[in-house]
Write a protein that holds these residues in place. Structure first.
Motif, mmCIF file in Angstrom:
data_model
loop_
_atom_site.group_PDB
_atom_site.id
_atom_site.type_symbol
_atom_site.label_atom_id
_atom_site.label_comp_id
_atom_site.label_asym_id
_atom_site.label_seq_id
_atom_site.Cartn_x
_atom_site.Cartn_y
_atom_site.Cartn_z
ATOM 1 N N ALA A 102 -5.168 34.310 -125.343
ATOM 2 C CA ALA A 102 -5.003 35.481 -126.210
ATOM 3 C C ALA A 102 -4.379 36.643 -125.449
ATOM 4 C CB ALA A 102 -6.356 35.887 -126.795
ATOM 5 N N ASP A 103 -4.818 36.862 -124.224
ATOM 6 C CA ASP A 103 -4.270 37.952 -123.424
ATOM 7 C C ASP A 103 -2.780 37.749 -123.143
ATOM 8 O OD1 ASP A 103 -6.654 39.347 -123.302
ATOM 9 O OD2 ASP A 103 -7.301 38.412 -121.433
ATOM 10 N N LYS A 104 -2.363 36.502 -122.957
ATOM 11 C CA LYS A 104 -0.957 36.212 -122.670
ATOM 12 C C LYS A 104 -0.071 36.398 -123.899
ATOM 13 C CE LYS A 104 -1.823 32.881 -118.941
ATOM 14 N NZ LYS A 104 -1.760 31.441 -118.548
ATOM 15 N N HIS A 105 -0.658 36.260 -125.080
ATOM 16 C CA HIS A 105 0.144 36.299 -126.308
ATOM 17 C C HIS A 105 -0.315 37.413 -127.251
ATOM 18 C CE1 HIS A 105 2.290 32.613 -125.299
ATOM 19 N NE2 HIS A 105 1.131 32.147 -124.850
ATOM 20 N N ARG A 106 -0.866 38.474 -126.661
ATOM 21 C CA ARG A 106 -1.374 39.569 -127.491
ATOM 22 C C ARG A 106 -0.226 40.386 -128.068
ATOM 23 N NH1 ARG A 106 -5.536 42.802 -124.318
ATOM 24 N NH2 ARG A 106 -5.597 43.978 -126.265
ATOM 25 N N LEU A 107 -0.506 40.984 -129.205
ATOM 26 C CA LEU A 107 0.432 41.860 -129.893
ATOM 27 C C LEU A 107 -0.153 43.262 -129.939
ATOM 28 C CD1 LEU A 107 1.243 39.592 -132.979
ATOM 29 C CD2 LEU A 107 2.650 39.887 -130.927
ATOM 30 N N PRO A 108 0.663 44.285 -130.037
ATOM 31 C CA PRO A 108 0.117 45.638 -130.181
ATOM 32 C C PRO A 108 -0.715 45.728 -131.451
ATOM 33 C CG PRO A 108 2.519 45.625 -130.458
ATOM 34 C CD PRO A 108 2.143 44.276 -130.004
ATOM 35 N N ALA A 109 -1.947 46.215 -131.313
ATOM 36 C CA ALA A 109 -2.838 46.311 -132.478
ATOM 37 C C ALA A 109 -3.847 47.435 -132.290
ATOM 38 C CB ALA A 109 -3.561 44.980 -132.695
ATOM 39 N N GLY A 110 -3.412 48.548 -131.693
ATOM 40 C CA GLY A 110 -4.328 49.651 -131.463
ATOM 41 C C GLY A 110 -5.437 49.227 -130.516
ATOM 42 N N GLY A 111 -6.682 49.413 -130.935
ATOM 43 C CA GLY A 111 -7.818 49.036 -130.101
ATOM 44 C C GLY A 111 -8.273 47.611 -130.292
ATOM 45 N N ALA A 112 -7.561 46.853 -131.139
ATOM 46 C CA ALA A 112 -7.947 45.470 -131.410
ATOM 47 C C ALA A 112 -7.137 44.511 -130.541
ATOM 48 C CB ALA A 112 -7.735 45.141 -132.886
ATOM 49 N N LEU A 113 -7.582 43.277 -130.488
ATOM 50 C CA LEU A 113 -6.847 42.208 -129.802
ATOM 51 C C LEU A 113 -6.283 41.281 -130.870
ATOM 52 C CD1 LEU A 113 -5.919 40.543 -127.389
ATOM 53 C CD2 LEU A 113 -8.193 39.494 -127.295
ATOM 54 N N ALA A 114 -4.998 41.392 -131.117
ATOM 55 C CA ALA A 114 -4.304 40.514 -132.058
ATOM 56 C C ALA A 114 -3.283 39.700 -131.287
ATOM 57 C CB ALA A 114 -3.617 41.331 -133.152
ATOM 58 N N VAL A 115 -2.962 38.510 -131.792
ATOM 59 C CA VAL A 115 -2.069 37.617 -131.070
ATOM 60 C C VAL A 115 -1.006 37.037 -132.003
ATOM 61 C CG1 VAL A 115 -3.951 36.957 -129.515
ATOM 62 C CG2 VAL A 115 -3.393 35.472 -131.456
ATOM 63 N N ASP A 116 0.060 36.570 -131.383
ATOM 64 C CA ASP A 116 1.069 35.783 -132.093
ATOM 65 C C ASP A 116 0.460 34.406 -132.324
ATOM 66 O OD1 ASP A 116 3.178 33.847 -132.523
ATOM 67 O OD2 ASP A 116 4.613 35.369 -131.849
#
Length: 451
Positions: free
Chosen positions: A84-98
């Motif tokens: 998830a960290d390698k493929h994270r997307l900008p999402a404010g304070g959340a962790l979102a991924v591609d």
């Protein structure tokens, strides 16, 4: 057979369990029924596929229980969080991924591990011996679900879950929509503009609610009486609780300023979150729905900015299965009636990608330690993982057991702290500080015990 750990299900829990056990030197076989046997919700045959959302929720490890769970999994070298960290997307304070790149990376990592093989095909019965982890998730096949029910002498427990639609970015009218994270959260400009916002005035909101309430909905089959999981309610179910409910839920307008009309306060705002790294796809946040496909298109196109929207995927609803774990599982996540079998993931009654992966992490470590002749205790309930496993294996009331996200209400109180909303920040920080110390201690002790 006895020197191999068999894991049924290649979702996040199964993949994490395999990764943990394989890294401890155990030979692992993952049994995944997809793509030979498809489900309503999955789109590919990849391992670790994200179905409902592309978000792991808050990444704040000091003020949020799920953020603390992220931290604990990172400390345990968890595959899911590393990916998830390698493929994270900008999402404010959340962790979102591609989600596509994420699933492909999980699959690649599993297939490349020398101690793991994957066999594709459906497991329909519970095995009589060996070492097994069942991490088949909420979409457990009907045949296997019946086998589990037969072994546990329990009626199948279930709830209904819903999926939100995904929109092509180039079909959104940016003369009406704008990019901004709520309260401008995020350390970078990219994070502060991670969400796309579509504003509504009062008349537009009222018209949207009218259209939503009148739309054709998918009906349950006769005899299906399961309820919904409160954390993933269809928007029309929320709207039925009161016409203003959505405006105080997923459509709340707070923390946002429309640059097209900076002096006009929106009555409601629909947010969309980036769904892939390219920024070509956006999912409508909180818009899980049971509307029929045609109705979804008609209703969602009433949203300002989405009048000409093109949908990569429409929403839907499906039935999720979970066990009454407090009566069926011991504190090692073993089936009491057949202790060579462990369960992990959402089927145990945790809810959410991170929680499911965390239970896979624990099941994999526990199974591997046992196979290596060692012993391992469950982590203390002062940690996020410990609070979850304690809840599902005995802390919850079996008579009212329902799927649960991780939350600080599952943790024992920290002595000496005052309650109330004003003291909440200090209280949550005290929870996370204590959890981190206890998690490090448990990790160190469990590693020594396994050795």
């Amino acid at each position: 057979m006895t020197d191999i750990l068999h894991i049924v299900g290649g979702g996040m829990a199964g993949s994490e369990a395999a990764w943990q056990a394989a890294n401890m030197g155990i030979t692992v076989v993952i049994h995944e029924m997809r793509p030979k046997v498809e489900t309503f919700a999955h789109q590919t045959g990849l391992l670790g596929e994200m179905v409902c959302s592309n978000s792991f929720r808050s990444d704040d490890d000091e003020q949020n229980a799920v953020g603390l769970l992220h931290w604990e999994m990172r400390q345990a070298s968890g595959l899911i969080m590393q990916t998830a960290d390698k493929h994270r997307l900008p999402a404010g304070g959340a962790l979102a991924v591609d989600r596509d790149h994420f699933a492909q990376a999980v699959t690649d990592a599993i297939l490349a591990h020398p101690n793991i093989t994957v066999e594709y095909g459906e497991i329909t019965e519970l095995p009589a011996d060996g070492h097994w982890i069942f991490a088949t998730g909420p979409l457990t096949s009907t045949t296997l679900g019946q086998a589990i029910a037969k072994e546990t002498s329990a009626e199948s427990l279930a709830f209904f879950d819903a999926i939100a639609p995904i929109v092509y970015f180039d079909s959104i009218d940016m003369s009406k929509a704008w990019m901004q994270s709520r309260y401008d959260k995020g350390d970078t400009e990219e994070e502060r503009t991670a969400y796309l916002n579509c504003p509504m005035d009062k008349d537009q909101y009222e018209a949207f609610i009218d259209a939503l309430m009148a739309a054709d909905k998918a009906e349950f089959h006769e005899g299906e009486t399961a309820g919904y999981f409160d954390g993933c309610l269809p928007i029309e179910v929320i709207a039925e609780r009161g016409r203003e409910s959505l405006r105080f839920g997923p459509m709340k307008p707070v923390g946002l300023t429309n640059p097209h009309q900076p002096d006009v306060k929106a009555y409601a705002v629909v947010q969309l979150r980036r769904d892939n790294k390219l920024g070509t796809l956006y999912n409508i946040v909180g818009f899980q729905t049971k509307m029929k496909y045609g109705a979804q298109v008609d209703v969602f196109k009433t949203i300002p900015g989405l009048e000409n929207a093109s949908f990569a995927r429409l929403g839907g609803i499906h039935r999720n299965t979970f066990m009454n774990s407090p009566t069926l599982l011991d504190d090692q996540m073993r089936l009491r009636s057949a202790p060579h079998i462990r369960f992990a993931g959402q089927i145990t009654g945790v809810e959410g990608y991170v929680e499911s992966s965390a239970m896979g992490l624990l099941a994999g470590r526990m199974a591997a330690t046992e196979m290596l002749g060692g012993s391992i205790s469950a982590p203390p309930n002062t940690t996020a993982m410990g609070a979850l496993i304690t809840h599902i294996t005995g802390g919850a009331d079996a008579k009212t057991f329902q799927p649960m996200n991780v939350n600080f209400g599952l943790f024992p109180l920290v002595e000496g702290l005052k309650g109330g909303r004003r003291g909440r920040k200090d209280r949550y920080k005290a929870y996370t500080d204590r959890a981190k110390l206890d998690w490090h201690a448990w990790l160190g002790a469990s590693t020594l015990d396994a050795a």
